[in-house]
Design a protein around this motif. Sequence first.
Motif, PDB file in Angstrom:
ATOM      1  N   HIS A 175       0.718  -1.151  -0.034  1.00  0.00           N
ATOM      2  CA  HIS A 175      -0.038  -0.098  -0.208  1.00  0.00           C
ATOM      3  C   HIS A 175       1.056   1.454  -0.003  1.00  0.00           C
ATOM      4  N   PRO A 176       0.672   2.162  -0.901  1.00  0.00           N
ATOM      5  CA  PRO A 176       1.457   3.268  -0.982  1.00  0.00           C
ATOM      6  C   PRO A 176       1.061   4.323  -0.125  1.00  0.00           C
ATOM      7  N   VAL A 177       2.090   4.933   0.732  1.00  0.00           N
ATOM      8  CA  VAL A 177       1.525   5.642   1.862  1.00  0.00           C
ATOM      9  C   VAL A 177       2.462   6.911   2.018  1.00  0.00           C
ATOM     10  N   THR A 178       2.223   8.210   2.412  1.00  0.00           N
ATOM     11  CA  THR A 178       3.030   9.142   2.709  1.00  0.00           C
ATOM     12  C   THR A 178       2.780   9.736   4.159  1.00  0.00           C
ATOM     13  N   LEU A 179       3.782   9.538   4.978  1.00  0.00           N
ATOM     14  CA  LEU A 179       3.723   9.804   6.584  1.00  0.00           C
ATOM     15  C   LEU A 179       4.686  11.246   6.923  1.00  0.00           C
ATOM     16  N   THR A 180       3.839  12.013   7.701  1.00  0.00           N
ATOM     17  CA  THR A 180       4.701  13.408   8.107  1.00  0.00           C
ATOM     18  C   THR A 180       5.513  12.853   9.216  1.00  0.00           C
ATOM     19  N   PHE A 181       6.647  13.279   9.334  1.00  0.00           N
ATOM     20  CA  PHE A 181       7.657  13.138  10.633  1.00  0.00           C
ATOM     21  C   PHE A 181       8.158  14.335  11.033  1.00  0.00           C
ATOM     22  N   PRO A 182       7.683  14.768  12.160  1.00  0.00           N
ATOM     23  CA  PRO A 182       8.480  15.788  12.855  1.00  0.00           C
ATOM     24  C   PRO A 182       9.818  15.256  13.476  1.00  0.00           C
ATOM     25  N   ILE A 183      10.957  15.903  13.018  1.00  0.00           N
ATOM     26  CA  ILE A 183      12.159  15.126  13.228  1.00  0.00           C
ATOM     27  C   ILE A 183      13.019  16.099  14.471  1.00  0.00           C
ATOM     28  N   GLN A 184      13.879  15.466  15.266  1.00  0.00           N
ATOM     29  CA  GLN A 184      14.728  16.079  16.219  1.00  0.00           C
ATOM     30  C   GLN A 184      16.029  15.723  16.119  1.00  0.00           C
ATOM     31  N   VAL A 185      16.830  16.382  15.815  1.00  0.00           N
ATOM     32  CA  VAL A 185      18.469  15.731  15.700  1.00  0.00           C
ATOM     33  C   VAL A 185      19.338  16.397  16.731  1.00  0.00           C
ATOM     34  N   SER A 186      20.078  15.624  17.378  1.00  0.00           N
ATOM     35  CA  SER A 186      20.942  16.233  18.326  1.00  0.00           C
ATOM     36  C   SER A 186      22.348  15.419  18.250  1.00  0.00           C
ATOM     37  N   GLY A 187      23.201  16.131  17.805  1.00  0.00           N
ATOM     38  CA  GLY A 187      24.715  15.247  17.543  1.00  0.00           C
ATOM     39  C   GLY A 187      24.218  14.314  16.445  1.00  0.00           C
ATOM     40  N   ASN A 188      24.646  13.165  16.418  1.00  0.00           N
ATOM     41  CA  ASN A 188      24.132  11.957  15.297  1.00  0.00           C
ATOM     42  C   ASN A 188      22.973  11.393  15.978  1.00  0.00           C
ATOM     43  N   THR A 189      22.273  11.694  16.763  1.00  0.00           N
ATOM     44  CA  THR A 189      21.141  10.851  17.067  1.00  0.00           C
ATOM     45  C   THR A 189      19.845  11.733  16.580  1.00  0.00           C
ATOM     46  N   MET A 190      19.026  10.919  15.964  1.00  0.00           N
ATOM     47  CA  MET A 190      17.679  11.527  15.337  1.00  0.00           C
ATOM     48  C   MET A 190      16.650  10.901  16.253  1.00  0.00           C
ATOM     49  N   THR A 191      15.573  11.644  16.622  1.00  0.00           N
ATOM     50  CA  THR A 191      14.375  11.193  16.929  1.00  0.00           C
ATOM     51  C   THR A 191      13.346  11.732  16.214  1.00  0.00           C
ATOM     52  N   MET A 192      12.128  10.699  15.945  1.00  0.00           N
ATOM     53  CA  MET A 192      11.092  11.153  14.787  1.00  0.00           C
ATOM     54  C   MET A 192       9.897  10.611  15.288  1.00  0.00           C
ATOM     55  N   THR A 193       8.819  11.182  15.025  1.00  0.00           N
ATOM     56  CA  THR A 193       7.395  10.595  15.449  1.00  0.00           C
ATOM     57  C   THR A 193       6.595  10.666  14.109  1.00  0.00           C
ATOM     58  N   THR A 194       5.536  10.001  14.144  1.00  0.00           N
ATOM     59  CA  THR A 194       4.451   9.907  13.110  1.00  0.00           C
ATOM     60  C   THR A 194       3.339   9.267  13.619  1.00  0.00           C
ATOM     61  N   HIS A 195       2.103   9.572  12.964  1.00  0.00           N
ATOM     62  CA  HIS A 195       0.970   9.044  13.177  1.00  0.00           C
ATOM     63  C   HIS A 195       0.311   8.389  11.900  1.00  0.00           C
ATOM     64  N   MET A 196      -0.215   7.246  11.904  1.00  0.00           N
ATOM     65  CA  MET A 196      -0.872   6.751  10.425  1.00  0.00           C
ATOM     66  C   MET A 196      -2.164   5.971  11.198  1.00  0.00           C
ATOM     67  N   VAL A 197      -2.881   6.123   9.886  1.00  0.00           N
ATOM     68  CA  VAL A 197      -4.394   5.489  10.275  1.00  0.00           C
ATOM     69  C   VAL A 197      -4.447   4.275   9.030  1.00  0.00           C
TER      70      VAL A 197
END
Length: 206
Positions: free
Chosen positions: A141-163
Amino acid sequence: MNNRLRRFAFQILLAALLVGSLAASDTAGQDLAVQLDPEQTKIAFTLGDVLHTVHGTFRLKSGTIQFNPTTGAANGLVVVDVTSGDTGNNSRDRKMHKEILESTKYPDATFTPNKVSGQFNPQGASTMEVSGIFRLHGGDHPVTLTFPIQVSGNTMTMTTHMVIPYVKWGMKNPSTFILRVSDKLDLDIKATGHMTATGTQATAVK
């Protein structure tokens, strides 16, 4: 503040700006790879019915995303362990795995990214859209997800919501004559990974 302290403070500020600009120039135009950490990734789902909402979790099995923030090219593979689905109720979970997820037959759900868009900041906050193929219960199934991203040094944290319209995607609706259950599943993901620059180029999707 005397002149010596002012000069020292200015030198510290200048050095911080220089480091930030160097980090930005290092990653601009480069392919970046993010290796997700299953232990620091949380996948939660909710399913509503007329009486209450069922909450549960899945575990991430593995995940690597490679992307070029300039060209938008992306590839990789994220694998979710469907057999790990857990709502905290053993009888409900047995029915969920046997009749709905059929997790013995379809033990994994996968996401294969193929395109990213949005302004990526190598440090701090960004919001990007990631398109790709979500494979669940044997269907793509083709999907497009929105990711708020936070990068600190070489660590990336991301969140998303999907129905997930699981019934539309060919899975059984657990509703009965008495109990009506939503035909859509809400999935919330918070992932943490290690980001590195890579010389291997992602392939752009036309």
